[in-house]
Enzyme design. Structure first.
Site, PDB file in Angstrom:
ATOM      1  N   CYS A 136       0.831  -1.200   0.000  1.00 15.20           N
ATOM      2  CA  CYS A 136       0.000   0.000   0.000  1.00 15.20           C
ATOM      3  C   CYS A 136       0.864   1.247   0.000  1.00 15.20           C
ATOM      4  O   CYS A 136       1.347   1.674   1.050  1.00 15.20           O
ATOM      5  CB  CYS A 136      -0.925  -0.007   1.211  1.00 15.20           C
ATOM      6  N   CYS A 139      -0.495   4.123   2.081  1.00 14.90           N
ATOM      7  CA  CYS A 139      -0.343   3.939   3.526  1.00 14.90           C
ATOM      8  C   CYS A 139       1.074   4.255   3.982  1.00 14.90           C
ATOM      9  O   CYS A 139       1.282   4.873   5.028  1.00 14.90           O
ATOM     10  CB  CYS A 139      -0.665   2.499   3.919  1.00 14.90           C
ATOM     11  N   ASP A 140       2.059   3.830   3.195  1.00 13.18           N
ATOM     12  CA  ASP A 140       3.442   3.841   3.660  1.00 13.18           C
ATOM     13  C   ASP A 140       4.396   4.714   2.861  1.00 13.18           C
ATOM     14  O   ASP A 140       5.561   4.851   3.228  1.00 13.18           O
ATOM     15  CB  ASP A 140       3.979   2.398   3.657  1.00 13.18           C
TER      16      ASP A 140
END
Length: 311
Positions: A136, A139-140
Site C-alpha cells: 500500500c 499507507c506507507d
C-alpha cells in the site's frame, strides 16, 4: 417473518456494500451491514479517484467512502463492527457468526466482501513486511521520502503505486515479469513519461534483501536468461493483484477457479436462493469502483424481489 430475523444483511462496506445498503434502506428494509476487517474496502487506501462520475476534480477514496456510508445511514442502515467468522447457508434463515460470538439470522444475504492484495509468498517478504515491504503506497509512501523503491506488478494498480511514490521517493523502479504491461494505455503513458520512474521487464523477484531490521535491496531473476542481479533499495511495494474474500463460502456457494463467487447471467443471484454477490468478490473482469456500485444496486434490487416472494 419472525421478529428476531433480519430481512437483509450485507457483508462488506466497499462501494458495492454501501450501494446495496442505500437501496435497501430506501426500500424501508432496515439493512444491517457487517463492516468487516477493513470498513470502506480497498478505496480506503486509494488516493485520488479521477474516473468516478460526478467528481470532475477527483475525490479521495476515504472521502468517497465516508459520503457513501453517511448516505446509507441516512436511510436507516445499521452498522455492526467486526468480521464474520462462520456462515451457515444450509438453513433458512441463514446464520452468520461474528468473531465475538454474536449470531445474526437473515432471510436474505448480500455478499460484498471484496478482495485483498496478493503477496509473493517468499519468506523474506514476510520477514520485512512493515520494515520496507508494503502492499500500500498510500499507507506507507510517506516513510520513503528521498529513498529508492521498487514496485512489483504490471497493471493499473502498479502504475498508480509507482506514480504516487514519486511524490516521496527519489526514484521508483517498476518490475514486471513480462515484456508488456497489462495496464491501460493512459496509465502506461503517464508512468513512462515520469522522469523519476524506470522499468525492468522480464524480471521476477527472487529475494528481498535486508540487514535483519529493514530492507536494503532486492534480487531479481531474468525470466529469459535466468541471470540474478542485486539492486540496492530502501523499499519494495507489491502490486501484483488481488484475491477475492470468499473463503467463508467455499463448499456453500459456487466459486470459479480463482475463488470469485459465480452469479447467474445478468443477475447477482448465486446458486443458493436468497444469497446475492456483488463487487470485487464476484467481478473478476472489471474490478472498478463504479462497476461495484452498479452490481451493488443490482444485488439490492434482486434481494428486494426475493424477499417479496417469501413474505
Amino acid at each position: 417473518m419472525e421478529s428476531n430475523v433480519r430481512d437483509i444483511i450485507i457483508m462488506g462496506t466497499g462501494p458495492a456494500g454501501y450501494t446495496s445498503a442505500i437501496y435497501m434502506g430506501r426500500a424501508n428494509l432496515k439493512p444491517l451491514v457487517i463492516e468487516g476487517f477493513q470498513p470502506g474496502g480497498q478505496l480506503m487506501i486509494t488516493t485520488e479517484i479521477e474516473n468516478f462520475p460526478g467528481f470532475p476534480e477527483g475525490i479521495r477514496g476515504p472521502e468517497l467512502m465516508a459520503k457513501m456510508r453517511e448516505q446509507a445511514a441516512k436511510f436507516g442502515t445499521e452498522f455492526v463492527g467486526g468480521s464474520v467468522t462462520e456462515v451457515d447457508l444450509s438453513r433458512s434463515p441463514f446464520c452468520l457468526t461474528l468473531e465475538d460470538g454474536q449470531e445474526f439470522l437473515t432471510h436474505a444475504l448480500i455478499v460484498a466482501t471484496g478482495a485483498n492484495a496478493k503477496w509473493l509468498g517468499i519468506d523474506s517478504e514476510s520477514r520485512y513486511r512493515g520494515k520496507g515491504v508494503s502492499a500500500c503506497a498510500t499507507c506507507d509512501g510517506f516513510f520513503f521520502r528521498d529513498c529508492k523503491v521498487f514496485v512489483v506488478g504490471g497493471g493499473d494498480t502498479a502504475m498508480e503505486e509507482a506514480l504516487y511514490l514519486t511524490k516521496f521517493a527519489s526514484h521508483v523502479t517498476l518490475v514486471h515479469r513480462r515484456e508488456e504491461f497489462r495496464s491501460s494505455k493512459i496509465m502506461s503513458l503517464r508512468t513512462r513519461k515520469n522522469p523519476k520512474i524506470s522499468m525492468m521487464l522480464n524480471e521476477v523477484v527472487d529475494e528481498i534483501l535486508g540487514d535483519g531490521q529493514k530492507v536494503t535491496g532486492i534480487r531479481l531473476k531474468n525470466v529469459l536468461t535466468g541471470e540474478l542481479t542485486e539492486h540496492p533499495c530502501d523499499g519494495v511495494f507489491l502490486a501484483i493483484g488481488h484475491a477475492p474474500n470468499s473463503g467463508l463460502f467455499k463448499d456453500q456457494l459456487d466459486l470459479d477457479d480463482y475463488g470469485y463467487i459465480k452469479t447467474k447471467k445478468s443477475s447477482t443471484e448465486t446458486n443458493v436462493p436468497g444469497v446475492f454477490a456483488c463487487g470485487d468478490v464476484q467481478d473478476f473482469t472489471y474490478r472498478q469502483a463504479v462497476t461495484a456500485v452498479g452490481t451493488g444496486c443490482m444485488a439490492a434490487v434482486d434481494a428486494e424481489r426475493f424477499l417479496e416472494t417469501i413474505r
